[in-house]
Structure formats: structure tokens, C-alpha cells
Design a protein around this motif. Structure first.
Motif, PDB file in Angstrom:
ATOM      1  N   LEU A  18       0.856  -1.184   0.000  1.00  0.00           N
ATOM      2  CA  LEU A  18       0.000   0.000   0.000  1.00  0.00           C
ATOM      3  C   LEU A  18       0.893   1.234   0.000  1.00  0.00           C
ATOM      4  CD1 LEU A  18      -2.806  -0.645   2.667  1.00  0.00           C
ATOM      5  CD2 LEU A  18      -3.120  -0.386   0.203  1.00  0.00           C
ATOM      6  N   ARG A  19       0.366   2.304  -0.563  1.00  0.00           N
ATOM      7  CA  ARG A  19       1.064   3.584  -0.546  1.00  0.00           C
ATOM      8  C   ARG A  19       0.152   4.619   0.093  1.00  0.00           C
ATOM      9  NH1 ARG A  19       2.616   8.009  -4.852  1.00  0.00           N
ATOM     10  NH2 ARG A  19       4.764   8.496  -4.260  1.00  0.00           N
ATOM     11  N   LEU A  20       0.569   5.116   1.238  1.00  0.00           N
ATOM     12  CA  LEU A  20      -0.187   6.142   1.929  1.00  0.00           C
ATOM     13  C   LEU A  20       0.331   7.520   1.538  1.00  0.00           C
ATOM     14  CD1 LEU A  20      -0.292   4.643   5.546  1.00  0.00           C
ATOM     15  CD2 LEU A  20      -1.781   4.147   3.594  1.00  0.00           C
ATOM     16  N   SER A  21      -0.578   8.468   1.503  1.00  0.00           N
ATOM     17  CA  SER A  21      -0.215   9.857   1.213  1.00  0.00           C
ATOM     18  C   SER A  21      -0.787  10.754   2.291  1.00  0.00           C
ATOM     19  CB  SER A  21      -0.773  10.294  -0.138  1.00  0.00           C
ATOM     20  OG  SER A  21      -0.276   9.500  -1.174  1.00  0.00           O
ATOM     21  N   CYS A  22      -0.126  11.853   2.517  1.00  0.00           N
ATOM     22  CA  CYS A  22      -0.612  12.846   3.466  1.00  0.00           C
ATOM     23  C   CYS A  22      -0.240  14.222   2.961  1.00  0.00           C
ATOM     24  CB  CYS A  22       0.000  12.610   4.840  1.00  0.00           C
ATOM     25  SG  CYS A  22      -0.329  13.934   6.024  1.00  0.00           S
ATOM     26  N   LYS A  23      -1.254  15.044   2.753  1.00  0.00           N
ATOM     27  CA  LYS A  23      -1.009  16.395   2.245  1.00  0.00           C
ATOM     28  C   LYS A  23      -1.286  17.412   3.331  1.00  0.00           C
ATOM     29  CE  LYS A  23      -2.277  19.606  -1.427  1.00  0.00           C
ATOM     30  NZ  LYS A  23      -0.869  19.960  -1.661  1.00  0.00           N
ATOM     31  N   ALA A  24      -0.320  18.280   3.546  1.00  0.00           N
ATOM     32  CA  ALA A  24      -0.470  19.382   4.494  1.00  0.00           C
ATOM     33  C   ALA A  24      -0.956  20.618   3.765  1.00  0.00           C
ATOM     34  CB  ALA A  24       0.859  19.681   5.180  1.00  0.00           C
ATOM     35  N   SER A  25      -1.883  21.328   4.380  1.00  0.00           N
ATOM     36  CA  SER A  25      -2.377  22.562   3.774  1.00  0.00           C
ATOM     37  C   SER A  25      -2.516  23.633   4.843  1.00  0.00           C
ATOM     38  CB  SER A  25      -3.709  22.321   3.078  1.00  0.00           C
ATOM     39  OG  SER A  25      -4.685  21.924   4.013  1.00  0.00           O
ATOM     40  N   GLY A  26      -2.648  24.854   4.373  1.00  0.00           N
ATOM     41  CA  GLY A  26      -2.674  26.001   5.273  1.00  0.00           C
ATOM     42  C   GLY A  26      -1.625  26.984   4.816  1.00  0.00           C
ATOM     43  N   GLU A  27      -1.360  27.949   5.613  1.00  0.00           N
ATOM     44  CA  GLU A  27      -0.406  28.992   5.209  1.00  0.00           C
ATOM     45  C   GLU A  27       1.016  28.563   5.574  1.00  0.00           C
ATOM     46  OE1 GLU A  27      -3.495  32.704   5.834  1.00  0.00           O
ATOM     47  OE2 GLU A  27      -2.640  31.670   7.559  1.00  0.00           O
ATOM     48  N   ILE A  28       1.403  27.403   5.072  1.00  0.00           N
ATOM     49  CA  ILE A  28       2.659  26.775   5.469  1.00  0.00           C
ATOM     50  C   ILE A  28       3.743  27.090   4.458  1.00  0.00           C
ATOM     51  CG2 ILE A  28       3.815  24.606   6.071  1.00  0.00           C
ATOM     52  CD1 ILE A  28       0.994  23.404   6.470  1.00  0.00           C
ATOM     53  N   VAL A  29       4.875  27.510   4.968  1.00  0.00           N
ATOM     54  CA  VAL A  29       6.029  27.768   4.113  1.00  0.00           C
ATOM     55  C   VAL A  29       6.957  26.563   4.109  1.00  0.00           C
ATOM     56  CG1 VAL A  29       8.069  29.221   3.803  1.00  0.00           C
ATOM     57  CG2 VAL A  29       5.902  30.245   4.552  1.00  0.00           C
ATOM     58  N   MET A  30       7.118  25.968   5.272  1.00  0.00           N
ATOM     59  CA  MET A  30       8.074  24.863   5.400  1.00  0.00           C
ATOM     60  C   MET A  30       7.694  23.973   6.571  1.00  0.00           C
ATOM     61  SD  MET A  30      12.217  25.311   5.608  1.00  0.00           S
ATOM     62  CE  MET A  30      12.094  26.358   7.054  1.00  0.00           C
ATOM     63  N   ILE A  31       7.982  22.687   6.446  1.00  0.00           N
ATOM     64  CA  ILE A  31       7.755  21.736   7.528  1.00  0.00           C
ATOM     65  C   ILE A  31       9.068  21.020   7.820  1.00  0.00           C
ATOM     66  CG2 ILE A  31       6.469  19.726   8.313  1.00  0.00           C
ATOM     67  CD1 ILE A  31       4.299  20.444   6.266  1.00  0.00           C
ATOM     68  N   ASN A  32       9.507  21.076   9.059  1.00  0.00           N
ATOM     69  CA  ASN A  32      10.778  20.444   9.399  1.00  0.00           C
ATOM     70  C   ASN A  32      10.721  18.926   9.306  1.00  0.00           C
ATOM     71  OD1 ASN A  32      12.020  22.872   9.805  1.00  0.00           O
ATOM     72  ND2 ASN A  32      12.245  22.673  12.020  1.00  0.00           N
ATOM     73  N   VAL A  33       9.764  18.333   9.979  1.00  0.00           N
ATOM     74  CA  VAL A  33       9.676  16.878  10.024  1.00  0.00           C
ATOM     75  C   VAL A  33       8.243  16.441   9.740  1.00  0.00           C
ATOM     76  CG1 VAL A  33      10.039  14.799  11.401  1.00  0.00           C
ATOM     77  CG2 VAL A  33      11.503  16.798  11.775  1.00  0.00           C
ATOM     78  N   MET A  34       8.115  15.476   8.846  1.00  0.00           N
ATOM     79  CA  MET A  34       6.824  14.822   8.631  1.00  0.00           C
ATOM     80  C   MET A  34       7.003  13.350   8.963  1.00  0.00           C
ATOM     81  SD  MET A  34       5.155  16.670   5.313  1.00  0.00           S
ATOM     82  CE  MET A  34       3.450  16.350   5.831  1.00  0.00           C
ATOM     83  N   SER A  35       6.047  12.818   9.677  1.00  0.00           N
ATOM     84  CA  SER A  35       6.191  11.456  10.195  1.00  0.00           C
ATOM     85  C   SER A  35       4.908  10.672  10.004  1.00  0.00           C
ATOM     86  CB  SER A  35       6.521  11.489  11.700  1.00  0.00           C
ATOM     87  OG  SER A  35       7.643  12.291  11.967  1.00  0.00           O
ATOM     88  N   TRP A  36       5.061   9.378  10.109  1.00  0.00           N
ATOM     89  CA  TRP A  36       3.925   8.463  10.152  1.00  0.00           C
ATOM     90  C   TRP A  36       3.974   7.697  11.470  1.00  0.00           C
ATOM     91  CZ3 TRP A  36      -0.029   8.350   6.777  1.00  0.00           C
ATOM     92  CH2 TRP A  36       0.152   8.938   5.535  1.00  0.00           C
ATOM     93  N   TYR A  37       2.830   7.654  12.126  1.00  0.00           N
ATOM     94  CA  TYR A  37       2.635   6.836  13.322  1.00  0.00           C
ATOM     95  C   TYR A  37       1.536   5.831  13.004  1.00  0.00           C
ATOM     96  CZ  TYR A  37       5.251  10.145  16.238  1.00  0.00           C
ATOM     97  OH  TYR A  37       6.234  10.926  16.808  1.00  0.00           O
ATOM     98  N   ARG A  38       1.433   4.829  13.838  1.00  0.00           N
ATOM     99  CA  ARG A  38       0.329   3.896  13.680  1.00  0.00           C
ATOM    100  C   ARG A  38      -0.149   3.447  15.056  1.00  0.00           C
ATOM    101  NH1 ARG A  38       3.202  -1.640  11.325  1.00  0.00           N
ATOM    102  NH2 ARG A  38       4.022  -2.396  13.336  1.00  0.00           N
ATOM    103  N   GLN A  39      -1.401   3.010  15.062  1.00  0.00           N
ATOM    104  CA  GLN A  39      -1.971   2.498  16.298  1.00  0.00           C
ATOM    105  C   GLN A  39      -2.893   1.334  15.968  1.00  0.00           C
ATOM    106  OE1 GLN A  39      -4.105   5.347  18.751  1.00  0.00           O
ATOM    107  NE2 GLN A  39      -3.705   4.115  20.570  1.00  0.00           N
ATOM    108  N   ALA A  40      -2.585   0.195  16.555  1.00  0.00           N
ATOM    109  CA  ALA A  40      -3.425  -0.985  16.412  1.00  0.00           C
ATOM    110  C   ALA A  40      -4.408  -1.024  17.581  1.00  0.00           C
ATOM    111  CB  ALA A  40      -2.566  -2.244  16.390  1.00  0.00           C
ATOM    112  N   PRO A  41      -5.544  -1.683  17.393  1.00  0.00           N
ATOM    113  CA  PRO A  41      -6.523  -1.767  18.489  1.00  0.00           C
ATOM    114  C   PRO A  41      -5.888  -2.343  19.749  1.00  0.00           C
ATOM    115  CG  PRO A  41      -7.484  -2.538  16.440  1.00  0.00           C
ATOM    116  CD  PRO A  41      -6.027  -2.320  16.171  1.00  0.00           C
ATOM    117  N   GLY A  42      -6.080  -1.659  20.864  1.00  0.00           N
ATOM    118  CA  GLY A  42      -5.566  -2.139  22.137  1.00  0.00           C
ATOM    119  C   GLY A  42      -4.095  -1.904  22.366  1.00  0.00           C
ATOM    120  N   LYS A  43      -3.447  -1.235  21.423  1.00  0.00           N
ATOM    121  CA  LYS A  43      -2.012  -0.970  21.554  1.00  0.00           C
ATOM    122  C   LYS A  43      -1.743   0.519  21.555  1.00  0.00           C
ATOM    123  CE  LYS A  43      -0.300  -5.265  19.568  1.00  0.00           C
ATOM    124  NZ  LYS A  43       0.684  -5.858  18.618  1.00  0.00           N
TER     125      LYS A  43
END
Length: 128
Positions: A18-43
Motif C-alpha cells: 500500500l502507498r499512503l499519502s498525506c497532504k499538508a495545507s494552510g499557510e505553510i512555508v516549510m515543515i521540518n519533520v513529517m512522520s507516520w505513526y500507527r496504532q493498532a486496536p488495544g495498543k
């Protein structure tokens, strides 16, 4: 207002991709770090991978060799390519953006936001 919108989740068989995407919007000039987290049920929520604006990437041990994080040329969209998925990879995947430089239209003065912003998450289901 900063918004992060994830997409690309779904149902996949074990061993699939699978390929996940995430787009940031708003009055943003720059983002230092973009990350992915995950959470499984009960964890607890856990870090999957992080990508800095200078192009370095860090992965949790379970993601090394199977997942790849990247950003587009604008730096506003982050991707997570997931290969050889396992049932234990199932969960809700969240995108975050940390250390944002914004330029509000009404002031045109740049501001640095230290906080971490989260998307709503996208569901990944892996069938065995």
C-alpha cells in the motif's frame, strides 16, 4: 489553520503493498519533520518513520527494509510506501507535521510553530 489529510489506506492481503499519502495545507512555508505513526486496536501509538526537510529518513525497526518514507518536491506531501505487509501492520496510520514555518496572509510575517500537528488517520487492514 494547518490541516493534514491522509489517504491510501485500505484492505490488502498479507504480502501485499500500500502507498499512503498525506497532504499538508494552510499557510505553510516549510515543515521540518513529517512522520507516520500507527496504532493498532488495544495498543499504544508508535512511530513508523520520519522524514526531515533535508531529506533524512528514520525508521522503527519493524519498518526497516519494508517501508519507505518520502516527500514530494513541495515538501507538503509525505508518502509511506509499505511492502510485504503483515497482519500485525494493521491499524490506523497517522501523519504528523512538526516544526512548521507559516506565513499568515493577513500579516505576511513568518512564524515558527513548534508543535506537532496530526491528521485524522487512515485505516490499514491486512488479511492473512
Amino acid at each position: 489553520q494547518v490541516q493534514l489529510v491522509e489517504s491510501g489506506g485500505g484492505l490488502v492481503q498479507a504480502g501485499g503493498s500500500l502507498r499512503l499519502s498525506c497532504k499538508a495545507s494552510g499557510e505553510i512555508v516549510m515543515i521540518n519533520v513529517m512522520s507516520w505513526y500507527r496504532q493498532a486496536p488495544g495498543k499504544e501509538r508508535e512511530l513508523v518513520a520520519a522524514h526531515t526537510r533535508i531529506g533524512t529518513a528514520n525508521y522503527s525497526d519493524f519498518a526497516k527494509g519494508r517501508f519507505s518514507i518520502s516527500r514530494d518536491d513541495t515538501g507538503m506531501t509525505v508518502f509511506l510506501e509499505m511492502n510485504d505487509l503483515k497482519p500485525e501492520d494493521a491499524g490506523t496510520y497517522y501523519c504528523t507535521a512538526t516544526g512548521l514555518t507559516i506565513e499568515p496572509r493577513d500579516s505576511q510575517v513568518r512564524e515558527f510553530l513548534r508543535g506537532q500537528y496530526w491528521g485524522q488517520g487512515t485505516q490499514v487492514t491486512v488479511s492473512s
